[in-house]
Design a protein around this motif. Structure first.
Motif, PDB file in Angstrom:
ATOM      1  N   SER A  21       0.818  -1.206   0.000  1.00 33.06           N
ATOM      2  CA  SER A  21       0.000   0.000   0.000  1.00 33.06           C
ATOM      3  C   SER A  21       0.852   1.257   0.000  1.00 33.06           C
ATOM      4  O   SER A  21       1.931   1.294   0.599  1.00 33.06           O
ATOM      5  N   THR A  45      -4.220 -12.453  -3.480  1.00 34.22           N
ATOM      6  CA  THR A  45      -4.676 -11.336  -2.675  1.00 34.22           C
ATOM      7  C   THR A  45      -6.186 -11.399  -2.581  1.00 34.22           C
ATOM      8  O   THR A  45      -6.848 -11.820  -3.522  1.00 34.22           O
ATOM      9  N   TYR A  60     -11.220   3.830  -3.050  1.00 38.62           N
ATOM     10  CA  TYR A  60     -10.106   3.056  -3.588  1.00 38.62           C
ATOM     11  C   TYR A  60      -8.817   3.501  -2.922  1.00 38.62           C
ATOM     12  O   TYR A  60      -8.577   4.695  -2.757  1.00 38.62           O
ATOM     13  N   VAL A  66      -7.064  -0.278  -5.348  1.00 34.44           N
ATOM     14  CA  VAL A  66      -7.569  -1.375  -4.518  1.00 34.44           C
ATOM     15  C   VAL A  66      -8.943  -0.985  -3.998  1.00 34.44           C
ATOM     16  O   VAL A  66      -9.090   0.017  -3.296  1.00 34.44           O
ATOM     17  N   LYS A  67      -9.958  -1.777  -4.360  1.00 31.88           N
ATOM     18  CA  LYS A  67     -11.336  -1.458  -3.975  1.00 31.88           C
ATOM     19  C   LYS A  67     -11.493  -1.557  -2.469  1.00 31.88           C
ATOM     20  O   LYS A  67     -11.143  -2.559  -1.847  1.00 31.88           O
ATOM     21  N   GLY A  68     -12.003  -0.481  -1.878  1.00 35.57           N
ATOM     22  CA  GLY A  68     -12.306  -0.470  -0.455  1.00 35.57           C
ATOM     23  C   GLY A  68     -13.808  -0.567  -0.258  1.00 35.57           C
ATOM     24  O   GLY A  68     -14.514  -1.173  -1.068  1.00 35.57           O
ATOM     25  N   SER A  71      -8.010  -8.809  -2.248  1.00 34.70           N
ATOM     26  CA  SER A  71      -8.515  -7.505  -2.663  1.00 34.70           C
ATOM     27  C   SER A  71      -8.834  -7.477  -4.152  1.00 34.70           C
ATOM     28  O   SER A  71      -8.165  -8.120  -4.946  1.00 34.70           O
ATOM     29  N   THR A  72      -9.857  -6.727  -4.512  1.00 27.35           N
ATOM     30  CA  THR A  72     -10.172  -6.497  -5.908  1.00 27.35           C
ATOM     31  C   THR A  72      -9.312  -5.335  -6.390  1.00 27.35           C
ATOM     32  O   THR A  72      -9.338  -4.253  -5.813  1.00 27.35           O
TER      33      THR A  72
END
Length: 200
Positions: free
Chosen positions: A105, A186, A158, A151-153, A188-189
């Motif tokens: 990140s 991962t 994002y 990264v979709k939150g 995460s999308t």
């Protein structure tokens, strides 16, 4: 320059911790060139967005309006031809951080040193490049397909991360499968993005 190394699959990810090879100048002097970071992607939801740091957060995210974008300045470390990217003053830097080498990140780190890396976490800073006004990383990794990703939150939020690229990622949201061959996974999308450097 000190180095912190961590094994990541079939490569070595090297995190740099320069001992302030530039003159301390917090805040930067008048006339310092500032930049903002804007994404480009074939996926409309994450294209044309601005890298921003929400109040109280240490992790960068995407914002629709340029007015919300963080302003950065840079210091070059000549031996490696890489840059430290600073937020506001030279005590704060863009850094890449994560529990493994799959997704690192984009975070705001204050006076990072190898001694301050959280246990069980990979972290690197001052390893950024600015070729052709595009932000990327030169840290000694041998992985050829790394890319920045959104990264979709939750909701429409994002974050931004560096993805190790062990799977071929298309221009749509992608969830790598789990496999027993040591390939990256991962939960995460993620959507690939290019991060463009724009003069503020």
């Amino acid at each position: 320059m000190k180095f912190f190394a961590a094994a990541a699959a079939l490569c070595t990810l090297v995190a740099a911790a320069p001992l302030a090879p530039w003159e301390v100048m917090a805040p930067p002097p008048d006339g310092t060139q500032f930049y903002q970071l804007q994404t480009k992607s074939a996926t409309a939801a994450v294209s044309g967005q601005w890298v921003a740091l929400k109040t109280g957060s240490t992790t960068y995210s995407l914002a629709a309006q340029q007015a919300a974008a963080t302003k950065f300045f840079v210091n070059k470390y000549a031996p490696t031809s890489t840059f430290a990217v600073h937020n506001a003053d030279d005590t704060r830097q863009l850094a890449l951080q994560g529990p493994n080498g799959v997704l690192l990140s984009l975070v705001d780190a204050t006076n990072p040193t190898t001694d301050s890396i959280p246990k069980g976490t990979l972290m690197e800073w001052a390893t950024f490049t600015m070729d052709n006004n595009v932000l990327f990383v030169k840290d000694g990794s041998t992985l050829a397909n790394r890319t920045f990703v959104a990264v979709k939150g939750s909701g429409s939020d994002y974050g931004i991360a560096l993805y190790d690229g062990k799977y071929s990622v298309n221009e749509r949201a992608y969830l790598p499968p789990n496999d027993s061959q040591g390939a990256s996974t991962t939960a995460s999308t993620i959507t690939p993005v290019t991060i463009n450097i724009v003069k503020a």
